[in-house]
Motif scaffolding. Structure first.
Motif, PDB file in Angstrom:
ATOM      1  N   ALA A  38      23.719 -66.885  28.227  1.00 54.39           N
ATOM      2  CA  ALA A  38      24.948 -67.650  27.993  1.00 54.39           C
ATOM      3  C   ALA A  38      25.581 -67.264  26.662  1.00 54.39           C
ATOM      4  N   LEU A  39      24.760 -67.097  25.630  1.00 59.03           N
ATOM      5  CA  LEU A  39      25.288 -66.696  24.325  1.00 59.03           C
ATOM      6  C   LEU A  39      25.900 -65.306  24.376  1.00 59.03           C
ATOM      7  N   ALA A  40      25.302 -64.411  25.153  1.00 58.36           N
ATOM      8  CA  ALA A  40      25.847 -63.060  25.290  1.00 58.36           C
ATOM      9  C   ALA A  40      27.217 -63.092  25.970  1.00 58.36           C
ATOM     10  N   VAL A  41      27.336 -63.919  27.023  1.00 63.32           N
ATOM     11  CA  VAL A  41      28.621 -64.037  27.706  1.00 63.32           C
ATOM     12  C   VAL A  41      29.680 -64.614  26.766  1.00 63.32           C
ATOM     13  N   LEU A  42      29.316 -65.668  26.021  1.00 62.93           N
ATOM     14  CA  LEU A  42      30.260 -66.259  25.072  1.00 62.93           C
ATOM     15  C   LEU A  42      30.685 -65.249  24.015  1.00 62.93           C
ATOM     16  N   LEU A  43      29.744 -64.425  23.576  1.00 61.16           N
ATOM     17  CA  LEU A  43      30.059 -63.416  22.573  1.00 61.16           C
ATOM     18  C   LEU A  43      31.042 -62.393  23.114  1.00 61.16           C
ATOM     19  N   LEU A  44      30.834 -61.975  24.368  1.00 58.41           N
ATOM     20  CA  LEU A  44      31.669 -60.932  24.950  1.00 58.41           C
ATOM     21  C   LEU A  44      33.063 -61.431  25.309  1.00 58.41           C
ATOM     22  N   VAL A  45      33.155 -62.631  25.862  1.00 62.05           N
ATOM     23  CA  VAL A  45      34.439 -63.106  26.384  1.00 62.05           C
ATOM     24  C   VAL A  45      35.197 -64.007  25.414  1.00 62.05           C
ATOM     25  N   MET A  46      34.543 -64.451  24.337  1.00 65.13           N
ATOM     26  CA  MET A  46      35.232 -65.343  23.401  1.00 65.13           C
ATOM     27  C   MET A  46      35.184 -64.835  21.972  1.00 65.13           C
ATOM     28  N   ALA A  47      33.997 -64.641  21.437  1.00 64.36           N
ATOM     29  CA  ALA A  47      33.873 -64.326  20.018  1.00 64.36           C
ATOM     30  C   ALA A  47      34.513 -62.981  19.665  1.00 64.36           C
ATOM     31  N   ILE A  48      34.201 -61.945  20.437  1.00 61.56           N
ATOM     32  CA  ILE A  48      34.738 -60.618  20.128  1.00 61.56           C
ATOM     33  C   ILE A  48      36.259 -60.559  20.311  1.00 61.56           C
ATOM     34  N   PRO A  49      36.823 -61.025  21.459  1.00 63.16           N
ATOM     35  CA  PRO A  49      38.296 -61.020  21.577  1.00 63.16           C
ATOM     36  C   PRO A  49      38.976 -61.859  20.504  1.00 63.16           C
ATOM     37  N   LEU A  50      38.384 -63.019  20.161  1.00 61.27           N
ATOM     38  CA  LEU A  50      38.978 -63.854  19.124  1.00 61.27           C
ATOM     39  C   LEU A  50      38.959 -63.133  17.785  1.00 61.27           C
ATOM     40  N   GLY A  51      37.853 -62.446  17.494  1.00 62.22           N
ATOM     41  CA  GLY A  51      37.782 -61.682  16.253  1.00 62.22           C
ATOM     42  C   GLY A  51      38.833 -60.591  16.197  1.00 62.22           C
ATOM     43  N   VAL A  52      39.077 -59.924  17.342  1.00 66.99           N
ATOM     44  CA  VAL A  52      40.098 -58.874  17.392  1.00 66.99           C
ATOM     45  C   VAL A  52      41.487 -59.464  17.136  1.00 66.99           C
ATOM     46  N   ILE A  53      41.767 -60.633  17.745  1.00 69.24           N
ATOM     47  CA  ILE A  53      43.067 -61.278  17.559  1.00 69.24           C
ATOM     48  C   ILE A  53      43.270 -61.652  16.091  1.00 69.24           C
ATOM     49  N   VAL A  54      42.242 -62.220  15.469  1.00 78.45           N
ATOM     50  CA  VAL A  54      42.342 -62.591  14.062  1.00 78.45           C
ATOM     51  C   VAL A  54      42.582 -61.355  13.204  1.00 78.45           C
ATOM     52  N   LEU A  55      41.860 -60.283  13.491  1.00 78.39           N
ATOM     53  CA  LEU A  55      42.018 -59.044  12.722  1.00 78.39           C
ATOM     54  C   LEU A  55      43.422 -58.480  12.858  1.00 78.39           C
ATOM     55  N   ARG A  56      43.948 -58.454  14.072  1.00 73.13           N
ATOM     56  CA  ARG A  56      45.278 -57.889  14.300  1.00 73.13           C
ATOM     57  C   ARG A  56      46.372 -58.728  13.658  1.00 73.13           C
ATOM     58  N   SER A  57      46.103 -60.030  13.506  1.00 71.63           N
ATOM     59  CA  SER A  57      47.107 -60.876  12.841  1.00 71.63           C
ATOM     60  C   SER A  57      47.259 -60.519  11.367  1.00 71.63           C
ATOM     61  N   PHE A  58      46.245 -59.856  10.812  1.00 70.71           N
ATOM     62  CA  PHE A  58      46.295 -59.479   9.402  1.00 70.71           C
ATOM     63  C   PHE A  58      46.691 -58.019   9.177  1.00 70.71           C
ATOM     64  N   ILE A  59      46.566 -57.179  10.183  1.00 70.48           N
ATOM     65  CA  ILE A  59      46.788 -55.747   9.956  1.00 70.48           C
ATOM     66  C   ILE A  59      47.984 -55.176  10.714  1.00 70.48           C
ATOM     67  N   GLU A  60      48.594 -55.923  11.640  1.00 71.26           N
ATOM     68  CA  GLU A  60      49.734 -55.406  12.398  1.00 71.26           C
ATOM     69  C   GLU A  60      50.992 -56.209  12.083  1.00 71.26           C
ATOM     70  N   PRO A  61      52.121 -55.582  11.846  1.00 71.88           N
ATOM     71  CA  PRO A  61      52.335 -54.133  11.822  1.00 71.88           C
ATOM     72  C   PRO A  61      51.876 -53.465  10.523  1.00 71.88           C
TER      73      PRO A  61
END
Length: 281
Positions: free
Chosen positions: A19-42
Motif C-alpha cells: 500500500a505504501l508503494a502504491v501511495l508513493l507511486l501514484v501520490m507522493a512522486i507526482p505531487l513532488g514533481v508538481i511542487v518542483l515544477r511550480s518553482f522552476i517553470e518557466p
C-alpha cells in the motif's frame, strides 16, 4: 511474549509495504514533481507564487472555492443527519431500502448526475416549470453558485451519510429512554446526549466532504458560470489550455497548503469536541 509482539509488529509493518508503494507511486512522486515544477517553470524562483497573489482574480477564486466547499459541507450535514438517524433506528427492511437509496445514485457516474441537474435546474427545466405552475416566477438556478452548491451537495451526500450512520449505529438508544424516564425534554435530551455522541460522525463526514468539494471540477464547470468558477477550473486552463505547468502547479500547491492549514486550525477544536463526546474512552 516480547519477542512474539516484535514479530507481530514487524509482520504488520511488512503488510503495509504494498500500500505504501502504491501511495508513493501514484501520490507522493507526482505531487513532488508538481511542487518542483511550480518553482522552476518557466524559470527558477518564486515568480509563479508572486503572480498568483498579485492577480486579484486568483485570490478571489481561491476564497470562492473554500466558500463553496463550506456551504456544500453545511448543506450535507443538515441533509444527512436526519437521514442517517432514520437509517440507524429503522427496522432491517426499511434500513436496507434507505441504504440502497444512498448507494444506487452513488454508483452512477458523477458526470451523469451533473447532467441530470443541468436538465432540472435550467431556466425551462422541471423546477422552474413547477414554480410557474404554482404561480411563482422563474428562479435562475443554472450558471449560479446556488446551482453548483445544489449539484455538489447531492453528489457528496453519501460521503456524509455513511460516516454518520456508522457512528449512530453504535449509540445506545436506551440512554435517551433513560433521560426521558427521568423527565428530560426530548429537545434537551437530543442536544445534551445524542448530539454529542454523534459528533465524531459529523466531524468525519464533514472533513471528507469538505476536502472532496475543494477539488470538484465537472460539476462547477457544467452547473456554474463566471461568477461561480472554482480553482480547479483555473488549474485546468493553465495546464491544458495554456500548457503552463508552473502556474498550474502553483495553484495546486496553494490549494493544498490552504487546505492543510484550515484542517490544522480546526483539528484541535475537533479533537476537543470528540473527547467531550466520549471518544476518549
Amino acid at each position: 511474549m516480547s519477542i512474539l509482539t516484535d514479530r507481530t509488529q514487524r509482520g504488520a509493518l511488512f503488510l503495509t509495504v504494498p500500500a505504501l508503494a502504491v501511495l508513493l507511486l501514484v501520490m507522493a512522486i507526482p505531487l513532488g514533481v508538481i511542487v518542483l515544477r511550480s518553482f522552476i517553470e518557466p524559470e527558477p524562483g518564486m515568480a509563479n507564487y508572486a503572480w498568483f497573489f498579485d492577480t486579484k482574480v486568483n485570490v478571489t477564486v481561491l476564497l470562492r472555492t473554500f466558500s463553496i466547499a463550506f456551504w456544500v459541507t453545511l448543506c450535507c450535514v443538515i441533509a444527512a443527519y436526519p437521514y442517517a438517524f432514520a437509517m440507524s433506528v429503522a427496522g432491517p427492511r426499511l434500513r436496507l431500502v434507505l441504504i440502497m437509496c444512498v448507494l444506487v445514485p452513488f454508483w452512477v457516474s458523477g458526470v451523469v448526475r451533473t447532467l441530470a441537474w443541468v436538465i432540472l435546474l435550467q431556466d425551462s427545466g422541471v423546477i422552474n416549470r413547477i414554480l410557474l405552475s404554482l404561480g411563482f416566477e422563474k428562479v435562475r438556478l443554472i450558471r449560479t453558485q446556488l446551482g453548483v452548491t445544489i449539484g455538489m451537495t447531492q453528489i457528496l451526500l453519501p460521503f456524509m451519510i455513511m460516516p454518520l450512520y456508522a457512528v449512530m449505529r453504535g449509540i445506545d438508544l436506551r440512554l435517551l429512554q433513560a433521560a426521558r424516564s427521568l423527565g428530560a425534554h426530548p429537545i434537551k435530551t437530543f442536544f445534551q446526549i445524542y448530539l454529542p455522541l454523534s459528533l465524531p460522525g459529523v466531524f468525519a463526514g464533514a472533513t471528507i466532504v469538505f476536502i472532496l468539494a475543494l477539488g470538484f471540477y465537472i460539476t462547477p464547470l457544467l452547473l456554474g458560470g463566471p461568477q461561480s468558477t472554482m480553482l480547479s477550473t483555473l488549474i485546468q486552463q493553465q495546464v491544458l489550455s495554456l500548457l503552463n505547468w508552473g502556474r498550474g502547479g502553483t495553484m495546486g500547491v496553494i490549494l493544498l497548503i490552504a487546505t492543510f492549514g484550515i484542517l490544522g486550525i480546526a483539528s484541535p477544536f475537533m479533537k476537543r469536541k470528540y473527547q467531550m463526546s466520549g471518544g476518549s474512552r
